[in-house]
Design a protein around this motif. Structure first.
Motif, short mmCIF file in Angstrom:
data_model
loop_
_atom_site.label_atom_id
_atom_site.label_comp_id
_atom_site.label_asym_id
_atom_site.label_seq_id
_atom_site.Cartn_x
_atom_site.Cartn_y
_atom_site.Cartn_z
N CYS A 69 0.85 -1.18 0.00
CA CYS A 69 0.00 0.00 0.00
C CYS A 69 0.89 1.23 0.00
O CYS A 69 2.07 1.17 0.37
N SER A 70 0.35 2.34 -0.49
CA SER A 70 1.08 3.61 -0.50
C SER A 70 0.11 4.71 -0.13
O SER A 70 -1.08 4.64 -0.46
N GLU A 71 0.63 5.71 0.54
CA GLU A 71 -0.17 6.90 0.83
C GLU A 71 -0.78 7.50 -0.43
O GLU A 71 -1.77 8.20 -0.38
N ALA A 117 4.26 -1.21 3.32
CA ALA A 117 3.55 0.08 3.32
C ALA A 117 4.56 1.18 2.98
O ALA A 117 5.64 1.22 3.56
N VAL A 118 4.17 2.02 2.02
CA VAL A 118 5.09 3.05 1.50
C VAL A 118 4.59 4.44 1.87
O VAL A 118 3.41 4.74 1.71
N ALA A 119 5.51 5.27 2.37
CA ALA A 119 5.22 6.70 2.55
C ALA A 119 6.41 7.45 1.99
O ALA A 119 7.53 6.93 1.97
N PRO A 123 8.81 14.21 -4.00
CA PRO A 123 7.70 14.49 -4.92
C PRO A 123 7.77 13.57 -6.14
O PRO A 123 8.86 13.28 -6.62
N VAL A 124 6.64 13.10 -6.57
CA VAL A 124 6.57 12.13 -7.66
C VAL A 124 6.58 12.86 -9.01
O VAL A 124 5.83 13.81 -9.21
N GLY A 125 7.49 12.42 -9.89
CA GLY A 125 7.49 12.95 -11.25
C GLY A 125 8.09 14.33 -11.39
O GLY A 125 7.90 14.99 -12.42
N LEU A 128 13.20 14.16 -9.18
CA LEU A 128 14.05 13.92 -8.00
C LEU A 128 14.16 12.42 -7.71
O LEU A 128 14.66 12.02 -6.68
N SER A 129 13.68 11.63 -8.64
CA SER A 129 13.82 10.16 -8.60
C SER A 129 13.07 9.48 -7.47
O SER A 129 13.62 8.65 -6.73
N SER A 130 11.79 9.80 -7.38
CA SER A 130 10.95 9.03 -6.47
C SER A 130 10.92 7.56 -6.90
O SER A 130 10.73 6.67 -6.07
P1 ADP Z 1 10.53 10.57 -10.72
O1 ADP Z 1 11.40 9.38 -10.50
O2 ADP Z 1 11.24 11.71 -11.36
O3 ADP Z 1 9.82 11.02 -9.49
P2 ADP Z 1 9.16 8.70 -12.42
O4 ADP Z 1 8.12 8.88 -13.44
O5 ADP Z 1 10.43 8.07 -12.80
O6 ADP Z 1 9.40 10.14 -11.75
O7 ADP Z 1 8.58 7.83 -11.21
C1 ADP Z 1 7.39 8.22 -10.59
C2 ADP Z 1 6.50 7.00 -10.42
O8 ADP Z 1 7.04 6.14 -9.40
C3 ADP Z 1 5.12 7.37 -9.90
O9 ADP Z 1 4.26 7.72 -10.96
C4 ADP Z 1 4.69 6.08 -9.21
O10 ADP Z 1 4.25 5.13 -10.16
C5 ADP Z 1 6.01 5.56 -8.62
N1 ADP Z 1 6.17 6.04 -7.23
C6 ADP Z 1 7.16 6.80 -6.75
N2 ADP Z 1 7.01 7.03 -5.42
C7 ADP Z 1 5.88 6.41 -5.05
C8 ADP Z 1 5.16 6.27 -3.81
N3 ADP Z 1 5.60 6.84 -2.69
N4 ADP Z 1 4.03 5.53 -3.82
C9 ADP Z 1 3.59 4.96 -4.94
N5 ADP Z 1 4.22 5.06 -6.13
C10 ADP Z 1 5.34 5.76 -6.20
#
Ligand code: ADP
Ligand code: MG
Length: 386
Positions: A69-71, A117-119, A123-125, A128-130
């Protein structure tokens, strides 16, 4: 999201699984200090890990089943070994998790069934390499839960395979390398050909400096197609020049190489890559000598090269760089693949607010969406939380 990210991961775990997590692992986001579009040219990059982190709380679950699960998602996603073993079967955000299970299993490891569980504060996208953060934190948690015999220097390649081969995003080894191996007060000098890494002191605090990261919030227009076009152009140029990759053109031979190319656009692409590799080497030399402030002009030169020669910037990032420099930054550049994403600026530690305000004012003047700004220092890579 408010509250500490590690607490939020634990709270998410308790909420969905009505149990206590057994382990918690954190993995950070990253920025690239310098070295853009050099990775696929077998060249050099110099990223560092951010104090923004993704945390995975996890506990063992039934064999051959994983629930995550993720927030950021309404519901947990569950998948089994058959789905994990077929790239693409799990899609959406959970593919980043299934991809890690896949990469570990494909490498012959017995991956324990688990609940995760992910938090995240990354920031996504935004560039910054989420993605590398979630992959690396999941990988670390599974290795820990399963007691797998897998030294950390092999983690980046496995996390990268999850993203390349399961998610289907063709990215280099930089993100996962620094997300796993980053060190507080250091940048990671990575040779993308040999994959050798070296920790380079980047003690902003001691130098009275900070890095301001501005999320340009520019929509990523045509980024994928343009990326592929730049890459193809570099590969064609290397073939014309008779080298394996543009990394093999030393800066001293640039003029001779340019003279052998017959169109202006290709010449500019090559000039970016060759001079950018040299700027990474020059930045490393300055940081080794403790001359952090003097690296500023190299950052700014990198931006000019991306703007004029590689043509990967957009008005939002150019505006942020110009405004930061005008407000006293020692150097500033777009970081990441381009067409949006983030800008970083090297500034005095006590000048981060005025520089951020100057960028925000410049955006307002041009009617761009209000940028997000944050001050960062180089932080540790993936680590276990108590
Ligand atoms: P960036 O790496 O620059 O943030 P990307 O498109 O490479 O962008 O990756 C973002 C994707 O990674 C999100 O759209 C999601 O699918 C996944 N992701 C990243 N962090 C999370 C998170 N905390 N919970 C769920 N999905 C995540
Ligand atoms: Mg990513």
């Amino acid at each position: 999201m408010s509250g500490d990210v590690a607490d939020r991961a634990g709270a998410g775990f308790r909420r969905w699984y009505d149990a206590e997590p057994a382990v918690r692992w954190a993995a950070p986001g990253r920025v690239n200090l310098i070295g853009e579009h050099t990775d696929y040219n077998d060249g050099f990059v110099l990223p560092f890990a951010l104090p923004l982190r993704t945390v995975v709380a996890a506990a063992p679950g039934p064999d051959g089943r994983w629930t995550v699960c993720s927030e950021l998602a309404d519901e947990p996603v569950e998948f089994d070994a058959a789905a994990a073993d077929e790239p693409g079967r799990v899609d959406g955000w959970a593919a980043y998790v299934a991809g890690v299970v896949w990469a570990l299993r494909a490498a012959g490891h017995h991956v324990p069934g688990a609940r995760l569980a992910v938090a995240s504060d990354v920031p996504v996208g935004s560039g910054l390499s989420s993605s590398a953060a979630i992959e690396s934190a999941v990988l670390a948690a599974l290795v820990d839960l399963g007691g797998l015999d897998l030294p950390t220097d092999r983690w980046p390649r496995l996390a990268q395979r999850a993203e390349n081969d399961y998610v289907g995003a063709p990215t280099g080894i930089m993100d996962q390398s620094v997300v796993v191996r980053g060190r507080e007060g250091h940048a990671l000098f990575l040779d993308c050909r040999s994959e050798e890494v070296e920790q380079i002191p980047f003690d902003l605090d001691a130098a009275g400096l900070a890095v301001l990261v501005v999320d340009s919030r520019a929509p990523h227009r045509h980024a994928d197609g343009e990326y592929a076009a730049r890459r193809a152009s570099c590969e064609r140029a290397a073939a014309t020049l008779g080298v394996t990759a543009l990394r093999d053109v030393p800066a001293a031979d640039l003029d001779a190489a340019l003279a052998r190319l017959d169109d202006d656009e290709t010449r500019r692409r090559v000039r970016h890559v060759v001079t950018e590799n040299q700027r990474v080497l020059d930045t490393v030399a300055l940081l080794r000598a403790g001359r952090v402030r003097d690296a500023g002009p190299l950052l700014t030169a990198s931006h000019a090269s991306m703007r004029d020669d590689f043509e990967i910037t957009v008005p939002e990032v150019d505006t942020a760089v110009e405004a930061a420099l005008a407000a006293g930054a020692y150097g500033a550049r777009m970081t990441g693949g381009g067409f949006g994403g983030c800008v970083l600026a090297l500034v005095d530690a006590d000048a981060t607010d005025p520089v951020a305000e100057a960028v925000t004012a410049a955006y307002a003047e041009r009617a761009f969406a209000r940028p997000h700004t944050r001050t960062v220092l180089p932080a540790p890579g993936a680590h276990r939380l108590p």
